[in-house]
Design an enzyme around this catalytic site. Structure first.
Site, PDB file in Angstrom:
ATOM      1  N   GLY A 148     -36.131   1.338   2.386  1.00  0.00           N
ATOM      2  CA  GLY A 148     -35.510   1.917   3.713  1.00  0.00           C
ATOM      3  C   GLY A 148     -34.871   3.340   3.127  1.00  0.00           C
TER       4      GLY A 148
ATOM      5  CE  LYS B 224     -18.292  -4.907  -8.151  1.00  0.00           C
ATOM      6  NZ  LYS B 224     -18.842  -5.680  -6.972  1.00  0.00           N
TER       7      LYS B 224
ATOM      8  CG  ASN C 271     -22.219  -3.185  -7.819  1.00  0.00           C
ATOM      9  OD1 ASN C 271     -22.495  -4.437  -7.249  1.00  0.00           O
ATOM     10  ND2 ASN C 271     -21.100  -2.760  -7.334  1.00  0.00           N
TER      11      ASN C 271
ATOM     12  CG  ASP D 218      -2.245   0.873   1.020  1.00  0.00           C
ATOM     13  OD1 ASP D 218      -3.123  -0.094   0.692  1.00  0.00           O
ATOM     14  OD2 ASP D 218      -2.137   2.094   0.776  1.00  0.00           O
TER      15      ASP D 218
ATOM     16  CB  CYS E 160     -19.757  -0.639  -4.431  1.00  0.00           C
ATOM     17  SG  CYS E 160     -17.968  -1.211  -3.651  1.00  0.00           S
TER      18      CYS E 160
ATOM     19  CG  PHE F  88     -19.047 -10.254  -8.094  1.00  0.00           C
ATOM     20  CD1 PHE F  88     -19.934  -9.516  -8.616  1.00  0.00           C
ATOM     21  CD2 PHE F  88     -17.982 -10.833  -8.624  1.00  0.00           C
ATOM     22  CE1 PHE F  88     -19.972  -9.410 -10.025  1.00  0.00           C
ATOM     23  CE2 PHE F  88     -18.107 -10.801 -10.335  1.00  0.00           C
ATOM     24  CZ  PHE F  88     -18.960 -10.004 -10.606  1.00  0.00           C
TER      25      PHE F  88
ATOM     26  CE  LYS G 162     -15.851   2.686  -6.338  1.00  0.00           C
ATOM     27  NZ  LYS G 162     -15.950   1.700  -7.492  1.00  0.00           N
TER      28      LYS G 162
ATOM     29  N   GLY H  18     -26.125   3.236   0.172  1.00  0.00           N
ATOM     30  CA  GLY H  18     -24.902   4.132   0.026  1.00  0.00           C
ATOM     31  C   GLY H  18     -23.753   3.250   0.029  1.00  0.00           C
TER      32      GLY H  18
HETATM   33  N1  LIG Z   1     -15.562  -2.170  -0.655  1.00  0.00           N
HETATM   34  C1  LIG Z   1     -16.165  -2.917  -1.515  1.00  0.00           C
HETATM   35  O1  LIG Z   1     -17.208  -3.619  -0.916  1.00  0.00           O
HETATM   36  C2  LIG Z   1     -15.921  -3.354  -2.890  1.00  0.00           C
HETATM   37  C3  LIG Z   1     -16.189  -4.747  -3.370  1.00  0.00           C
HETATM   38  C4  LIG Z   1     -15.973  -4.936  -4.691  1.00  0.00           C
HETATM   39  C5  LIG Z   1     -15.400  -4.224  -5.400  1.00  0.00           C
HETATM   40  N2  LIG Z   1     -14.682  -3.057  -4.842  1.00  0.00           N
HETATM   41  C6  LIG Z   1     -13.851  -2.522  -5.806  1.00  0.00           C
HETATM   42  O2  LIG Z   1     -12.417  -2.629  -5.273  1.00  0.00           O
HETATM   43  C7  LIG Z   1     -11.678  -1.310  -5.386  1.00  0.00           C
HETATM   44  C8  LIG Z   1     -11.039  -1.253  -4.113  1.00  0.00           C
HETATM   45  O3  LIG Z   1     -11.900  -0.751  -3.153  1.00  0.00           O
HETATM   46  P1  LIG Z   1     -11.743  -0.715  -1.555  1.00  0.00           P
HETATM   47  O4  LIG Z   1     -12.940  -0.444  -0.836  1.00  0.00           O
HETATM   48  O5  LIG Z   1     -10.909  -1.901  -1.235  1.00  0.00           O
HETATM   49  O6  LIG Z   1     -10.875   0.469  -1.390  1.00  0.00           O
HETATM   50  P2  LIG Z   1     -10.076   1.276  -0.372  1.00  0.00           P
HETATM   51  O7  LIG Z   1     -10.052   2.484  -0.505  1.00  0.00           O
HETATM   52  O8  LIG Z   1     -10.400   0.674   0.909  1.00  0.00           O
HETATM   53  O9  LIG Z   1      -8.438   0.642  -0.652  1.00  0.00           O
HETATM   54  C9  LIG Z   1      -7.794   1.002  -1.705  1.00  0.00           C
HETATM   55  C10 LIG Z   1      -6.246   1.044  -0.986  1.00  0.00           C
HETATM   56  O10 LIG Z   1      -5.494   1.202  -2.218  1.00  0.00           O
HETATM   57  C11 LIG Z   1      -4.253   2.003  -1.828  1.00  0.00           C
HETATM   58  N3  LIG Z   1      -3.593   2.562  -3.022  1.00  0.00           N
HETATM   59  C12 LIG Z   1      -3.807   3.581  -3.989  1.00  0.00           C
HETATM   60  N4  LIG Z   1      -2.942   3.544  -4.805  1.00  0.00           N
HETATM   61  C13 LIG Z   1      -2.273   2.642  -4.577  1.00  0.00           C
HETATM   62  C14 LIG Z   1      -1.031   2.429  -5.375  1.00  0.00           C
HETATM   63  N5  LIG Z   1      -0.517   2.845  -6.305  1.00  0.00           N
HETATM   64  N6  LIG Z   1      -0.386   1.390  -4.812  1.00  0.00           N
HETATM   65  C15 LIG Z   1      -0.622   0.629  -3.572  1.00  0.00           C
HETATM   66  N7  LIG Z   1      -1.741   1.153  -3.088  1.00  0.00           N
HETATM   67  C16 LIG Z   1      -2.340   2.097  -3.426  1.00  0.00           C
HETATM   68  C17 LIG Z   1      -4.912   3.238  -0.907  1.00  0.00           C
HETATM   69  O11 LIG Z   1      -4.053   3.393   0.024  1.00  0.00           O
HETATM   70  C18 LIG Z   1      -6.058   2.118  -0.311  1.00  0.00           C
HETATM   71  O12 LIG Z   1      -5.484   1.601   0.945  1.00  0.00           O
HETATM   72  C19 LIG Z   1     -12.527  -0.347  -5.891  1.00  0.00           C
HETATM   73  O13 LIG Z   1     -12.486  -0.281  -7.309  1.00  0.00           O
HETATM   74  C20 LIG Z   1     -13.858  -0.725  -5.514  1.00  0.00           C
HETATM   75  O14 LIG Z   1     -14.822  -0.359  -6.467  1.00  0.00           O
HETATM   76  C21 LIG Z   1     -14.838  -2.644  -3.544  1.00  0.00           C
END
Ligand SMILES: NC(=O)c1ccc[n+]([C@@H]2O[C@H](COP(=O)([O-])OP(=O)(O)OC[C@H]3O[C@@H](n4cnc5c(N)ncnc54)[C@H](O)[C@@H]3O)[C@@H](O)[C@H]2O)c1
Length: 471
Positions: A263, A214, A218, A30, A270, A155, A273, A267
């Site tokens: 409800g 995906k 959603n 990260d 996902c 997912f 956006k 929010g």
């Molecule tokens: N949160 C969910 O429930 C969920 C479910 C399915 C898909 N997604 C998708 O997965 C992706 C990630 O979502 P998330 O909720 O885990 O995001 P998040 O913001 O929790 O985590 C993203 C992480 O990436 C890090 N990061 C950014 N740029 C970086 C780089 N160049 N190198 C290394 N680390 C880097 C950030 O510091 C952060 O910790 C998004 O595209 C989201 O749409 C999320």
């Protein structure tokens, strides 16, 4: 297998931990040094049931490493998962800057064959951009290594992410038909084989279809929610109970019961956006998605539904009133406050002069952080917002309690205690958790979403009973 996860957020951490748990050697990268420091101290920076234990177990077994070292990360994994954020850009499209930065890092440091996996939710065509970003870095170095970019959207649901990852409904895998693509498909097949033992869950397809799947999933789920919310608002007008209607329509196997709860709006990180990004893609391709436009605007309006009900009951000036808010996270079992309906509710109550006492079982720290940002331009309003340590404390001395998140702990509260804590026995329920008749019998005034008829019928019954008792 040696794996690298780029981005250690909700998706990256769960993916890394669960893949380590089946025996892979996983390197989580990260850019956030503080996050990595916490993880290396054994502190998991997000709330996700079961995650802490898996991370601890695999860290101790040395199958899970956390680092900010980009070069070491690229060297480690035969498979490089990109799991960074894709927040909405100003025009609603997915901002790909983090995905492409991750891709460039891979191109800068790779020394042999790599499978690059787009796990982030990204628009159709992103795999090709990731491919170009890597290829361009390789060209700058004057090196040539084989690699392939596959689409493997995630997912999992926050709050049940570990369970979802370990027992997925499906694994979507989009690979190219060329030689590197075939090789990547074989690697991914081997990686996911343990998840397919019971039956084949992997759906193989082309890259564009995987990327699209995906967003389609959603968008479909968000549509169900907004449609139910619209029906609920109408149910309030025509005198129907949306909960009875939900059971009535959900019993049709073509419809099913899931995702039919009315409800106070959806929010999270996902749906909002991804709906925006898909709409943007559709417009760019001259094929606007009219249904999704409505889904989004219905949801924006629905986030105001609780505040509207409160205004109808108490009037538009809420100065001097206090509301206890139960639940802040966008859904239960997470501390994620991204786009949480509670933020809209709290902002509206404070703007109308009310005081708010907020309680959430796990999201309080995150809520303090995001609400301070939301209210940065309104310091006076901030002074009327406080955070408390339990549900009854939030109700204590309040004019009403407002349920914004369906945490388990709110499902069957001690209503007698609640009544004694509240200044007025009034509940606004943004998640339709309670039985209107039962609350009415307890002498609690109940306002839910799409249940006015149930509440009125119960009130009428109570009045008849009271008249009969007097006679
Ligand atoms: N949160 C969910 O429930 C969920 C479910 C399915 C898909 N997604 C998708 O997965 C992706 C990630 O979502 P998330 O909720 O885990 O995001 P998040 O913001 O929790 O985590 C993203 C992480 O990436 C890090 N990061 C950014 N740029 C970086 C780089 N160049 N190198 C290394 N680390 C880097 C950030 O510091 C952060 O910790 C998004 O595209 C989201 O749409 C999320």
């Amino acid at each position: 297998m040696n794996l690298t996860i780029i981005g250690s957020g909700y998706v990256g951490l769960v993916t890394g931990a669960c893949l380590a748990d089946i025996g892979n050697d996983v390197f989580c990268l990260d850019v956030d040094a503080r996050k990595i420091e916490l993880l290396n101290q054994g502190v998991v920076p997000i709330h996700e049931p079961g995650l802490q234990e898996i991370i601890e177990r695999n860290r101790r077994a040395r199958r899970l490493t956390f680092s900010t070292d980009v070069e070491a990360a690229v060297a480690h994994g035969d498979v490089q998962f990109i799991a960074v954020g894709t927040p909405p850009d100003e025009d609603g499209s997915a901002d790909l800057q983090y995905v492409l930065a991750a891709a460039r890092n891979i191109g800068r440091h790779m020394k042999g064959f790599k499978v690059v996996v787009d796990k982030s939710t990204v628009p159709v065509g992103t795999a090709a951009l990731v491919h170009d970003a890597i290829a361009s870095e390789l060209r700058k170095r004057g090196e040539s290594h084989m690699f392939s970019v596959v689409s493997n959207p995630e997912f999992l649901k926050e709050g049940a992410a570990v369970e979802d990852f370990a027992r997925p409904d499906r694994i979507v895998l989009g690979c190219n038909d060329d030689v590197p693509g075939e090789r990547a498909r074989e690697v991914m097949k081997r990686l996911y084989a343990p998840f397919n033992r019971n039956h084949e869950r992997t759906l193989y397809m082309d890259v564009h279809s995987a990327e699209f799947t995906k967003y389609a999933a959603n968008a479909m789920l968000a549509t169900r929610i907004s449609f139910m919310n619209e029906l609920a608002n109408l149910a309030d007008r025509v005198g129907a109970d949306i909960e009875a209607v939900r059971r009535g329509v959900g019993s049709d196997p073509r419809i099913g019961y899931d995702f039919l709860y009315a409800g106070c709006g959806y929010g999270g990180s996902c749906f909002p956006k991804d709906v925006k990004a898909l709409m943007r893609t559709a417009e760019d391709f001259g094929e606007p998605l009219q249904i999704l436009r409505a889904v989004e605007s219905v949801n924006e309006a629905q986030k105001q539904v609780l505040a509207q009900k409160i205004v109808t009951r108490f009037g538009s000036d809420l100065a001097g009133r206090t509301f206890g808010v139960w639940g802040l996270a966008f859904k239960p079992n997470t501390d994620d406050m991204r786009e949480a309906p509670s933020r809209t509710l709290i902002a509206e109550l404070l703007a109308r002069g009310a005081s708010v006492k907020a309680y959430d079982p796990v999201a309080t720290d995150e809520a303090k952080r995001v609400l301070a940002l939301d209210l940065a331009r309104a310091p006076e309003q901030q002074t009327r917002l406080s955070f408390v340590h339990d549900a009854m404390e939030a109700a204590s001395g309040a004019d009403a309690v407002v349920v914004a998140t369906e945490w388990k702990v709110f499902k069957a509260p001690d209503f007698d205690a609640l009544k004694s804590h509240l200044k007025m026995p009034i509940v606004f329920d943004g998640r339709n958790l309670y039985d209107p008749h039962a609350l009415q019998e307890l002498g609690i005034e109940y306002h839910a979403v799409g249940r006015a008829s149930a509440t009125q019928a119960s009130r009428a019954r109570a009045e008849v009973a009271a008249t009969q008792a007097l006679a």
